[in-house]
Design a protein around this motif. Sequence first.
Motif, PDB file in Angstrom:
ATOM      1  N   GLN A 146       0.841  -1.176   0.000  1.00 38.78           N
ATOM      2  CA  GLN A 146       0.000   0.000   0.000  1.00 38.78           C
ATOM      3  C   GLN A 146       0.882   1.234   0.000  1.00 38.78           C
ATOM      4  N   THR A 147       0.294   2.367  -0.323  1.00 48.06           N
ATOM      5  CA  THR A 147       0.993   3.615  -0.114  1.00 48.06           C
ATOM      6  C   THR A 147       0.805   4.025   1.331  1.00 48.06           C
ATOM      7  N   THR A 148       1.624   4.962   1.789  1.00 49.51           N
ATOM      8  CA  THR A 148       1.498   5.443   3.156  1.00 49.51           C
ATOM      9  C   THR A 148       0.616   6.672   3.228  1.00 49.51           C
ATOM     10  N   LYS A 149      -0.017   7.078   2.124  1.00 49.13           N
ATOM     11  CA  LYS A 149      -0.789   8.309   2.079  1.00 49.13           C
ATOM     12  C   LYS A 149      -2.198   8.151   2.607  1.00 49.13           C
ATOM     13  N   ARG A 150      -2.699   6.937   2.701  1.00 50.82           N
ATOM     14  CA  ARG A 150      -4.046   6.737   3.220  1.00 50.82           C
ATOM     15  C   ARG A 150      -4.130   5.404   3.937  1.00 50.82           C
ATOM     16  N   GLN A 151      -5.209   5.261   4.693  1.00 47.87           N
ATOM     17  CA  GLN A 151      -5.383   4.025   5.438  1.00 47.87           C
ATOM     18  C   GLN A 151      -5.812   2.897   4.500  1.00 47.87           C
ATOM     19  N   MET A 152      -5.614   1.678   4.966  1.00 47.80           N
ATOM     20  CA  MET A 152      -6.074   0.515   4.214  1.00 47.80           C
ATOM     21  C   MET A 152      -7.581   0.380   4.401  1.00 47.80           C
ATOM     22  N   ILE A 153      -8.297   0.070   3.337  1.00 51.78           N
ATOM     23  CA  ILE A 153      -9.747  -0.098   3.381  1.00 51.78           C
ATOM     24  C   ILE A 153     -10.060  -1.539   3.011  1.00 51.78           C
ATOM     25  N   SER A 154     -10.677  -2.261   3.939  1.00 56.62           N
ATOM     26  CA  SER A 154     -10.924  -3.691   3.754  1.00 56.62           C
ATOM     27  C   SER A 154     -12.372  -4.032   4.036  1.00 56.62           C
ATOM     28  N   LEU A 155     -12.798  -5.138   3.467  1.00 58.51           N
ATOM     29  CA  LEU A 155     -14.104  -5.709   3.742  1.00 58.51           C
ATOM     30  C   LEU A 155     -13.875  -6.980   4.546  1.00 58.51           C
ATOM     31  N   VAL A 156     -14.652  -7.161   5.612  1.00 58.63           N
ATOM     32  CA  VAL A 156     -14.525  -8.345   6.467  1.00 58.63           C
ATOM     33  C   VAL A 156     -15.864  -9.070   6.484  1.00 58.63           C
ATOM     34  N   PRO A 200      -7.387  -1.371  16.863  1.00 58.09           N
ATOM     35  CA  PRO A 200      -8.224  -0.258  17.349  1.00 58.09           C
ATOM     36  C   PRO A 200      -8.656   0.658  16.211  1.00 58.09           C
ATOM     37  N   HIS A 201      -9.145   0.112  15.138  1.00 58.60           N
ATOM     38  CA  HIS A 201      -9.369   0.884  13.923  1.00 58.60           C
ATOM     39  C   HIS A 201     -10.833   1.308  13.778  1.00 58.60           C
ATOM     40  N   THR A 202     -11.301   1.448  12.559  1.00 60.48           N
ATOM     41  CA  THR A 202     -12.669   1.885  12.292  1.00 60.48           C
ATOM     42  C   THR A 202     -13.474   0.748  11.688  1.00 60.48           C
ATOM     43  N   VAL A 203     -14.682   0.551  12.188  1.00 54.13           N
ATOM     44  CA  VAL A 203     -15.613  -0.409  11.590  1.00 54.13           C
ATOM     45  C   VAL A 203     -16.807   0.363  11.034  1.00 54.13           C
ATOM     46  N   ILE A 204     -17.172   0.043   9.800  1.00 48.57           N
ATOM     47  CA  ILE A 204     -18.302   0.691   9.133  1.00 48.57           C
ATOM     48  C   ILE A 204     -19.357  -0.364   8.856  1.00 48.57           C
ATOM     49  N   VAL A 255     -20.844   6.948  18.592  1.00 54.02           N
ATOM     50  CA  VAL A 255     -21.061   6.295  17.300  1.00 54.02           C
ATOM     51  C   VAL A 255     -21.349   7.354  16.250  1.00 54.02           C
ATOM     52  N   LEU A 256     -20.573   7.347  15.162  1.00 52.69           N
ATOM     53  CA  LEU A 256     -20.776   8.300  14.082  1.00 52.69           C
ATOM     54  C   LEU A 256     -21.866   7.781  13.153  1.00 52.69           C
ATOM     55  N   ARG A 257     -22.646   8.693  12.604  1.00 50.48           N
ATOM     56  CA  ARG A 257     -23.740   8.340  11.708  1.00 50.48           C
ATOM     57  C   ARG A 257     -23.559   9.092  10.400  1.00 50.48           C
ATOM     58  N   THR A 258     -23.629   8.386   9.277  1.00 50.45           N
ATOM     59  CA  THR A 258     -23.480   9.027   7.976  1.00 50.45           C
ATOM     60  C   THR A 258     -24.479   8.425   6.997  1.00 50.45           C
ATOM     61  N   THR A 259     -24.622   9.093   5.853  1.00 56.06           N
ATOM     62  CA  THR A 259     -25.537   8.605   4.824  1.00 56.06           C
ATOM     63  C   THR A 259     -24.818   7.988   3.636  1.00 56.06           C
ATOM     64  N   LEU A 307     -20.941   5.953   2.088  1.00 58.56           N
ATOM     65  CA  LEU A 307     -19.672   5.319   2.376  1.00 58.56           C
ATOM     66  C   LEU A 307     -18.534   6.332   2.287  1.00 58.56           C
ATOM     67  N   ASP A 308     -18.577   7.223   1.328  1.00 53.40           N
ATOM     68  CA  ASP A 308     -17.519   8.218   1.194  1.00 53.40           C
ATOM     69  C   ASP A 308     -17.434   9.110   2.429  1.00 53.40           C
ATOM     70  N   ALA A 309     -18.573   9.501   2.975  1.00 56.35           N
ATOM     71  CA  ALA A 309     -18.580  10.313   4.188  1.00 56.35           C
ATOM     72  C   ALA A 309     -18.004   9.520   5.358  1.00 56.35           C
ATOM     73  N   ALA A 310     -18.322   8.234   5.415  1.00 61.19           N
ATOM     74  CA  ALA A 310     -17.787   7.387   6.478  1.00 61.19           C
ATOM     75  C   ALA A 310     -16.279   7.251   6.362  1.00 61.19           C
ATOM     76  N   LEU A 311     -15.787   7.065   5.147  1.00 59.19           N
ATOM     77  CA  LEU A 311     -14.348   6.928   4.945  1.00 59.19           C
ATOM     78  C   LEU A 311     -13.620   8.214   5.337  1.00 59.19           C
ATOM     79  N   ALA A 312     -14.238   9.349   5.066  1.00 53.69           N
ATOM     80  CA  ALA A 312     -13.620  10.630   5.410  1.00 53.69           C
ATOM     81  C   ALA A 312     -13.520  10.813   6.923  1.00 53.69           C
TER      82      ALA A 312
END
Length: 204
Positions: free
Chosen positions: A12-22, A55-59, A96-100, A102-107
């Motif tokens: 990966q690049t170091t410019k952004r976080q890794m985005i994965s599906l689990v 300790p990351h982010t779950v969407i 808990v954050l709430r968004t409408t 996926l792009d807003a959640a990633l931000a």
Amino acid sequence: MFCQRVSHACTQTTKRQMISLVVAATSTSLAIGRNGSLPWRLPTDTKFFKLLTTPHTVIMGHTTWRSIPSRFRPFPNRTNIVLSRTPESILAPDSVLRTTSLDAALAAAKGHVFIVGGAEIYAVALAHPALDAIFLTQVYADEGVLKCDTFMQDFRSKPWVRRSTDQLKSCLDSIGAIEAAKLVPHGIVTENGIEYEFTLWKRE
């Protein structure tokens, strides 16, 4: 993402976080649910999920949020983000954050990002160009016997390619999920009469 033990599977690049599906799904039709809950109880997979995502982010979508027993939500030591067309209707603590979208959640995400369901959110994620990896717990069970009624989109063709177990372990190590990597055997696990294995899928 920092990859000191670099493998092709996790570069990966170091410019952004890794985005994965689990996801945990059956090997045939990718069944993921029954009556709004998991069709199986797999303690090692549950532990793997915790070690991978902390300790990351779950969407997740609103339906997935509601399906989690109240004593287990929000997932502790993680940034929890719930997607909904009506975020004001989500009953959740202020943390808990709430968004409408996926792009807003990633931000709003912190650390690496793990998209954890359900089927509608998985479909949106699979179409997103930023998705880096899919951690699939492939369950070898008869979805008819399990009475599964919820399925995810089948992604198991180009551009997605299954990587080796060694590449999976290396990728986990590289993102700091060292204890999760220790849970991954070379082969199939059997728990509560159900066979399954941990797999990693990456783009070609």
